[in-house]
Scaffold this motif. Structure first.
Motif, PDB file in Angstrom:
ATOM      1  N   LYS A   1      18.835   4.901 -13.846  1.00  0.00           N
ATOM      2  CA  LYS A   1      17.462   5.352 -13.777  1.00  0.00           C
ATOM      3  C   LYS A   1      17.026   5.801 -15.169  1.00  0.00           C
ATOM      4  N   GLU A   2      15.861   5.354 -15.558  1.00  0.00           N
ATOM      5  CA  GLU A   2      15.259   5.799 -16.812  1.00  0.00           C
ATOM      6  C   GLU A   2      13.801   6.147 -16.527  1.00  0.00           C
ATOM      7  N   GLY A   3      13.506   7.441 -16.506  1.00  0.00           N
ATOM      8  CA  GLY A   3      12.164   7.871 -16.170  1.00  0.00           C
ATOM      9  C   GLY A   3      11.842   7.488 -14.733  1.00  0.00           C
ATOM     10  N   ASN A   4      10.744   6.761 -14.531  1.00  0.00           N
ATOM     11  CA  ASN A   4      10.348   6.356 -13.173  1.00  0.00           C
ATOM     12  C   ASN A   4      10.806   4.939 -12.846  1.00  0.00           C
ATOM     13  N   ARG A   5      11.754   4.421 -13.631  1.00  0.00           N
ATOM     14  CA  ARG A   5      12.200   3.048 -13.432  1.00  0.00           C
ATOM     15  C   ARG A   5      13.698   2.978 -13.134  1.00  0.00           C
ATOM     16  N   ILE A   6      14.085   1.930 -12.398  1.00  0.00           N
ATOM     17  CA  ILE A   6      15.493   1.598 -12.200  1.00  0.00           C
ATOM     18  C   ILE A   6      15.763   0.325 -12.990  1.00  0.00           C
ATOM     19  N   LEU A   7      16.712   0.401 -13.912  1.00  0.00           N
ATOM     20  CA  LEU A   7      17.035  -0.727 -14.785  1.00  0.00           C
ATOM     21  C   LEU A   7      18.452  -1.205 -14.516  1.00  0.00           C
TER      22      LEU A   7
ATOM     23  N   GLY B   1       0.783  -1.232   0.000  1.00  0.00           N
ATOM     24  CA  GLY B   1       0.000   0.000   0.000  1.00  0.00           C
ATOM     25  C   GLY B   1       0.811   1.275   0.000  1.00  0.00           C
ATOM     26  N   PHE B   2       2.119   1.226  -0.263  1.00  0.00           N
ATOM     27  CA  PHE B   2       2.904   2.451  -0.377  1.00  0.00           C
ATOM     28  C   PHE B   2       3.765   2.375  -1.640  1.00  0.00           C
ATOM     29  N   ARG B   3       4.425   3.462  -1.962  1.00  0.00           N
ATOM     30  CA  ARG B   3       5.315   3.470  -3.124  1.00  0.00           C
ATOM     31  C   ARG B   3       6.572   4.255  -2.819  1.00  0.00           C
ATOM     32  N   MET B   4       7.607   3.983  -3.584  1.00  0.00           N
ATOM     33  CA  MET B   4       8.912   4.617  -3.389  1.00  0.00           C
ATOM     34  C   MET B   4       9.303   5.313  -4.685  1.00  0.00           C
ATOM     35  N   LEU B   5       9.597   6.604  -4.585  1.00  0.00           N
ATOM     36  CA  LEU B   5       9.925   7.377  -5.780  1.00  0.00           C
ATOM     37  C   LEU B   5      11.303   6.996  -6.305  1.00  0.00           C
ATOM     38  N   THR B   6      11.352   6.724  -7.588  1.00  0.00           N
ATOM     39  CA  THR B   6      12.633   6.409  -8.220  1.00  0.00           C
ATOM     40  C   THR B   6      13.582   7.594  -8.123  1.00  0.00           C
TER      41      THR B   6
END
Length: 334
Positions: free
Chosen positions: A55-61, A17-22
């Motif tokens: 980091k690419e946009g809102n993702r970690i690759l 139920g939570f999220r972590m900003l990239t």
């Protein structure tokens, strides 16, 4: 194996139920030690390392570099190559900073947003807590059980003594997850958590009992099936031996007929019963000697035809030859 790129993290809401900003992720420690684990099992040896962590946009690759010289890794690589393992998971320490700003909340999000955090490791895994997985560790490098409600409450306490969203988190836990009133005291919370733990323990006990009972039933079934199989085998031997004795079968074909019984008992029994009983070879040979052609080949067993030296005559009738050969040996001539 060519290197494959995995999504280790994104900004979506996870199952807790939570999220972590990239944008708030600190990758420095992870990049300096880019260890690749399996299912966050840091007590086991790594299965490889990550390259090109970015980091690419809102993702970690990151690109997976598997340790191909490790025999354990071969099976994992194979499943990745064939598309059976597609997910990866980021491992992190507890949040450094969080926010309860409604502007950062997404649909389905119940807890505050983590705005600053430190990445620890990356793992290959079947299923993660969000679509790209998540694991967290405490300051002693022990895995935090994110399904533990108390642990989840502590997770958002940064320890600075001024946690503006702590009450909101507690409210969510109390009313949303534990189904308690918003003024429930610590004792009530502890009691509810104990109930959940007791339910879990009861389910584990019940599961263990069911496994034991299933094992006992399986053993009984196997014993019953073996008894039936042994009885069928004994009956098949009796039927084949009787057929050999009354001249319907040749002893050389016994093993082939027993194999047929083992494969399909009822069908083999029907075929064997369809073979007519034969007279003694002495009587047949004597009749044949006294009256050429008095005994038809169709009325003789294959062994009797051979003893009467009529095999060449039988081979002139291919279909009858095949039938007699099959009756004797349980298979057709090559």
């Amino acid at each position: 194996m060519a290197k494959k790129t995995f999504i280790l993290h994104d900004d979506t809401v996870n199952t807790q139920g939570f999220r972590m900003l990239t944008s708030g992720a600190d990758l420095s420690v992870f990049i300096s030690n880019p260890v690749m684990l399996l299912n966050h099992n840091d007590w086991d040896l790594p299965i490889g390392r990550w390259e090109n962590i970015r980091k690419e946009g809102n993702r970690i690759l990151a690109d997976a570099d598997f340790d191909e010289k490790d025999e354990r890794v071969a099976a994992i690589m194979g499943k990745v190559e064939r598309g059976y393992l597609k997910a990866a998971s980021i491992g992190a320490w507890p949040p450094l900073e969080t926010s309860s700003d409604p502007a950062l909340m997404l649909p389905g999000q119940e807890l505050p947003t983590v705005t600053k955090w430190l990445a620890r490791e990356g793992s290959i895994c079947p299923i993660g807590s969000n679509h790209n997985a998540l694991a967290m560790y405490d300051k002693e490098n022990k895995r935090i059980d994110l399904s533990d409600k108390k642990q989840l409450i502590k997770l958002f306490d940064t320890g600075n003594g001024s946690n503006p969203y702590k009450n909101e988190v507690q409210m969510t836990i109390l009313t949303g997850l534990l189904k308690l009133s918003d003024n429930a005291n610590e004792q009530a919370i502890a009691d509810e958590v104990r109930k959940i733990i007791q339910m879990r323990d009861n389910l584990q006990t019940e599961n263990g009992t069911l496994k034991t009972e299933n094992g006992a039933l399986t053993a009984k079934l196997q014993a019953f099936e073996k008894k039936e199989k042994d009885a069928a085998k004994a009956a098949a031997i009796g039927l084949v031996d009787a057929a050999i004795k009354d001249g319907r079968l040749d002893a050389k074909g016994k093993d082939a007929w027993l194999a047929m019984f083992d494969s399909n008992y009822e069908q083999a029994k029907t075929q064997l019963e369809a073979i007519p009983a034969r007279g003694s070879v002495a009587a047949q040979v004597q009749t044949y000697a006294g009256d050429k052609g008095a005994i038809k080949l169709a009325d003789m067993a294959f062994a009797d035809i051979v003893k009467a030296d009529r095999l060449k005559e039988l081979k002139k009738e291919p279909e009858l030859y095949k039938q007699k050969f099959f009756e004797a040996y349980g298979k057709y001539p090559a």
